[in-house]
Scaffold this motif. Structure first.
Motif: not given
Length: 93
Positions: A18-44
């Motif tokens: 994915v290239g350089e670390a990008d916490p903003t993009e990471a948070a977007r993907w964590f939010a998508r997974a968290a919205a579906q109830g994935l505990a690890h994504a909610q934690f992250n």
């Protein structure tokens, strides 16, 4: 949801092509997974909100996400929830 979580981890760490670390993009993907109830994504995502990684710091949102992850038995989420709550209560005094 699992693939979204994995993509978020890759963006957070800057691994997996994915290239350089990008916490903003990471948070977007964590939010998508968290919205579906994935505990690890909610934690992250809770961690992101607790330290302001890729999102504006929001202790109340972090606490809520840690609680959701803890309710699903995520290892470490209950401790993170208790610590975040304690810190937030200190800040409110």
């Amino acid at each position: 949801a699992r693939a979204q979580l994995e993509l978020g981890i890759h963006y957070y760490l800057g691994e997996g092509g994915v290239g350089e670390a990008d916490p903003t993009e990471a948070a977007r993907w964590f939010a998508r997974a968290a919205a579906q109830g994935l505990a690890h994504a909610q934690f992250n995502l809770g961690f992101c909100y607790s330290v302001g990684a890729g999102v504006s710091p929001d202790p109340a949102r972090a606490i809520e996400l840690f609680r959701l992850a803890a309710e699903q038995g995520h290892p470490g989420a209950e401790d993170a929830y208790n610590e975040a709550r304690s810190e937030h209560e200190k800040d409110m005094r």
